[in-house]
Design an enzyme around this catalytic site. Structure first.
Site, PDB file in Angstrom:
ATOM      1  N   LYS B  78       0.954  -1.210   0.037  1.00  0.00           N
ATOM      2  CA  LYS B  78       0.052  -0.032  -0.037  1.00  0.00           C
ATOM      3  C   LYS B  78       0.992   1.231  -0.108  1.00  0.00           C
ATOM      4  O   LYS B  78       2.142   1.257   0.787  1.00  0.00           O
ATOM      5  CB  LYS B  78      -0.880   0.079   1.339  1.00  0.00           C
ATOM      6  CG  LYS B  78      -1.950   0.959   1.496  1.00  0.00           C
ATOM      7  CD  LYS B  78      -2.531   0.754   2.574  1.00  0.00           C
ATOM      8  CE  LYS B  78      -3.911   1.743   2.990  1.00  0.00           C
ATOM      9  NZ  LYS B  78      -4.662   1.482   4.014  1.00  0.00           N
ATOM     10  N   SER B 153      -9.815   1.064   2.970  1.00  0.00           N
ATOM     11  CA  SER B 153      -8.837   2.012   2.043  1.00  0.00           C
ATOM     12  C   SER B 153      -7.658   1.109   1.268  1.00  0.00           C
ATOM     13  O   SER B 153      -7.303   1.426   0.414  1.00  0.00           O
ATOM     14  CB  SER B 153      -8.137   3.213   2.957  1.00  0.00           C
ATOM     15  OG  SER B 153      -7.270   2.341   3.935  1.00  0.00           O
ATOM     16  N   SER B 177      -9.907  -1.296   7.217  1.00  0.00           N
ATOM     17  CA  SER B 177      -9.303  -1.134   5.882  1.00  0.00           C
ATOM     18  C   SER B 177      -8.455  -2.305   5.388  1.00  0.00           C
ATOM     19  O   SER B 177      -8.049  -2.218   4.069  1.00  0.00           O
ATOM     20  CB  SER B 177      -8.190   0.316   5.905  1.00  0.00           C
ATOM     21  OG  SER B 177      -8.998   1.282   5.733  1.00  0.00           O
TER      22      SER B 177
END
Lengths: 95, 485
Positions: B78, B153, B177
Site C-alpha cells: 500500500k 482503504s 481497511s
C-alpha cells in the site's frame, strides 16, 4: 442545526485550510449531518467511565540519551519545496 | 498454472527446488501487471527496474543456499508504507513527489528476507475511505466486476491479489481497511492486535487505531506474512515487546471444541441476504467441524461508528498538521504570507474526504466541544472494549460478517459520507477494542461478488483465529475461485 457556516469558517481557520465558499457550504451541510448522527452517543450514560486513549496501556518508553547518526541535512532537505543552502525557505515571517 | 497465480508457499517450493527463478516469477508478475492494470488500476507506482534487480539478488541468495520463505517472492505495498528512494504518495496530491529517506520497519523486515517489491498500491487518500474512490490517482476497480469498488482503504492491496498482480501485499487497517477490501475482493486479510506490528514509517492517520497487516491468497500465506512483520520495534514505542510465535504452527485444520461467539448485534435486519446466507453456511461448516456456537451480546456495537468518526478524525487532524508545504510535499504557487502558505498548500493538496475529516476532528478537539465530543467518544470506546473483554470470558473467537453488503458500485455512496461511514459498522469495533480480526473468503453473491467472514480474536490471539480460518479454508473451496479478467 448542529453547526453553522460561521463555525465551519472558524474551524477551517484553526485547521489551516483555505476552503472556498463552495467547500464551506458543502462541509457545513455534511458536518451537520455527521454531528447529528454522533449525537446518539448521548444516549449512553458515561459518568464514572474512564476514557480510553489507547487499546494497549503504554508507559513512557525511555531509551539511553546517546548521540547517534540521523538522516543528515541533505536527506532532510531532499523533499523541500524550496531551500537555500542548508535551510528550508519560507515566506517572510516577521514584518 | 501461471507463475503469477501462485501463493507464497507454492512459489517458495518451486524456488527452493530451482524449478523457477525469482527473475522468472517477477517478470511473469510484471507482465501480468502490464496486462491487467488498464482494467484494475491497483498500482500508483510500478517499480520494474528495482524489482528485477531485487529478483536477481534473490536468485544469487538462493543459489548460495541461503533461502528464506520470502526470498524471491514478488510483493507489493500500500502506498502508505515509506520506501527508501521510491516515491510514496499515500494517494494524495500533497505527497505527489515525495521520496522517503528511510524504509518502514514492516517493509524493511520483508526486504531483509529477500522479498521483491513490485510497486506501490492504490488506496483511499491517507487511508480515509471504504472504497478507494478518494485516491488522487483515480479509483481502483474490483477485479470481479470493474463497475464495483474493491473496498478500502487498502483497495489496491486487495485488488492486486485478486487480479494476480502480486503474490502477497501489506495493507493498513484503522477501521476495517484490510478486512473489508479483502472481503470484497475474495482474499485473506488480517488486522493484528494493536501493537503487534510496528507502525514506524507508516504514514499516520489515527495513531491509536492504525495497524499493519497482510493481505494474501490463503491463510497459510497470511500466517507467513504476519510472522515476518510482527514484533517489537524500538522505533515505535507503541509496539508491544512480546515474543512472536511461529504462526504457521497454528495452521491446524481442527476446531473441535472451539467456542465461537455469535453477537446478536451483528446479525441484524438490513444485512444483505447473500451475506446472511454465506454466514449461515459458514456456521454450518464450523458445526460440522466440531466447533461450538454461543450466542453473545456486544451491546455497544451500534455506537462504534459514531465513536470512530470522532476519535479517528481528531487524531487525523493532529497527525495531518505536518503537511504544511514547508519541509516536504506540495507548496502552493501563490504563497502570500506564511499562514496563507500553509492554508493554500493544504487546500490545494488535500482531497475532499481528507479535508472533511480534518475539519470534523478539529471541531471535535476545539475549545468548548472537546469534552462533549472527543472525551465522550473515548468513554464510549471504553464501553466497546469492555464488551469484547466480557465476551472473551466465555468464547475463544467471534464470528461475524465483514461488511453488511458485497462490494457496492463505484459512485453509489461517494456523495453521502455518512452512508459510506456506515459500511464499516462490523469492522470498526475491532479497532476500537484494539484486538485482532481476519477476513476469509466464505461465499459469492448472486451477482458474482466475493463475500468474506470475519473471525475476531482475543488481544494477541492471532493464532486462534488463524487456526479457525485455516480449518474453514481447508473445508471449503471459496479461496480457490479466481476473478475472470
Amino acid at each position: 442545526m448542529k453547526i453553522t457556516q460561521e463555525q465551519v469558517e472558524h474551524v477551517a481557520k484553526l485547521a489551516r485550510l483555505a476552503l472556498s465558499q463552495e467547500e464551506i457550504a458543502t462541509f457545513t451541510g455534511q458536518m451537520d449531518g455527521i454531528l447529528a448522527y454522533v449525537e446518539k452517543l448521548n444516549e449512553l450514560d458515561t459518568s464514572g467511565i474512564i476514557p480510553t486513549s489507547h487499546a494497549v496501556p503504554v508507559e513512557n518508553a525511555f531509551r539511553e540519551d546517546e548521540v547517534r547518526p540521523s538522516i543528515g541535512t541533505d536527506n532532510a532537505l531532499a523533499n523541500a519545496p524550496d531551500r537555500v543552502e542548508d535551510f528550508f525557505r519560507v515566506p517572510k515571517v516577521i514584518e | 498454472m501461471d507463475l503469477f497465480e501462485l501463493t507464497i508457499h507454492e512459489l517458495h517450493e518451486k524456488l527452493k527446488k530451482r524449478e523457477v527463478s525469482s527473475v522468472e516469477a517477477t517478470k511473469a508478475t510484471l507482465a501480468r501487471i502490464e496486462a491487467v492494470e488498464p482494467k484494475v488500476n491497483a498500482f500508483i507506482t510500478v517499480t520494474t527496474d528495482e524489482a528485477l534487480k531485487a529478483a536477481e539478488e534473490a536468485d544469487k541468495r538462493i543459489a548460495s543456499g541461503n533461502i528464506d520463505i520470502l526470498t524471491g517472492i514478488p510483493v507489493a505495498l500500500k502506498d502508505i508504507f515509506l520506501t527508501k528512494g521510491i516515491r510514496t504518495t499515500c494517494a494524495s496530491k500533497i505527497l505527489d513527489n515525495f521520496v522517503p529517506p528511510y524504509d518502514a520497519t514492516s517493509w524493511l523486515k520483508l526486504k531483509e528476507r529477500g522479498a521483491v517489491l513490485l510497486g506501490k498500491l492504490n488506496q483511499d487518500e491517507f487511508a480515509m475511505g471504504s472504497s478507494c474512490e478518494s485516491s488522487a490517482f483515480g479509483p481502483t476497480k474490483n477485479p470481479w466486476n470493474p463497475d464495483c469498488i474493491p473496498g478500502g482503504s487498502s483497495g489496491g492491496s486487495a485488488a492486486a491479489i485478486a487480479a494476480q498482480e502480486a503474490v502477497a501485499t501489506l495493507g493498513t487497517d484503522t477501521g476495517g481497511s484490510i478486512r473489508q477490501p479483502a472481503s470484497h475482493c475474495g482474499c485473506v486479510g488480517l488486522k493484528p492486535t494493536y501493537g503487534r506490528v510496528s507502525r514506524y514509517g507508516v504514514i499516520a492517520y489515527a495513531s491509536s487505531l492504525d495497524q499493519v497487516g497482510p493481505m494474501t491468497r490463503d491463510v497459510t500465506d497470511c500466517a507467513i506474512m504476519l510472522g515476518a512483520v510482527a514484533g517489537y520495534d524500538p522505533l515505535d514505542s507503541t509496539s508491544v515487546n512480546m515474543p512472536v510465535p511461529d504462526y504457521t504452527k497454528a495452521l491446524i485444520p481442527d476446531v473441535k471444541g472451539l467456542k465461537i461467539g455469535l453477537p446478536k448485534e451483528y446479525y441484524i435486519e438490513g444485512l444483505d441476504p447473500d451475506v446472511k446466507k454465506a454466514l449461515d453456511l459458514a456456521i454450518e461448516t464450523y458445526r460440522g467441524l466440531g466447533a461450538e456456537f454461543v450466542d453473545i451480546s456486544l451491546p455497544h456495537t451500534d455506537y462504534a461508528v459514531a465513536t470512530y468518526y470522532l476519535i479517528a478524525t481528531a487524531e487525523a487532524s493532529s497527525n495531518l498538521a505536518r503537511y504544511d508545504g514547508v519541509r516536504f510535499g506540495h507548496r502552493t504557487s501563490e504563497p502570500g504570507n506564511l499562514i496563507e502558505t500553509y492554508s493554500r498548500s493544504r487546500d490545494e493538496g488535500f482531497g475532499a474526504e481528507v479535508k472533511r475529516r480534518i475539519m470534523l476532528g478539529t471541531y471535535a478537539l476545539s475549545s468548548g466541544y472537546y469534552d462533549a465530543y472527543y472525551i465522550k467518544a473515548q468513554k464510549v470506546r471504553t464501553l466497546i472494549m469492555n464488551d469484547f473483554l466480557k465476551a472473551f470470558e466465555t468464547v475463544d473467537a467471534i464470528l461475524t460478517p465483514v461488511a453488511p453488503t458485497p462490494a457496492f458500485r463505484i459512485g453509489e455512496k461517494s456523495s453521502d459520507p455518512l452512508q459510506m461511514y456506515l459500511s464499516d459498522i462490523f469492522t470498526i469495533p475491532v479497532n476500537m477494542a484494539g484486538t485482532c480480526g481476519i477476513s476469509v473468503p466464505a461465499g459469492m453473491s448472486a451477482s458474482g461478488l466475493p463475500i468474506g467472514l470475519q473471525l475476531i480474536g482475543k488481544p494477541f490471539g492471532e493464532e486462534t483465529i488463524i487456526r479457525a480460518a485455516y480449518a474453514f479454508e481447508q473445508a471449503t473451496e471459496w479461496h480457490k475461485r479466481k476473478a475472470a479478467l
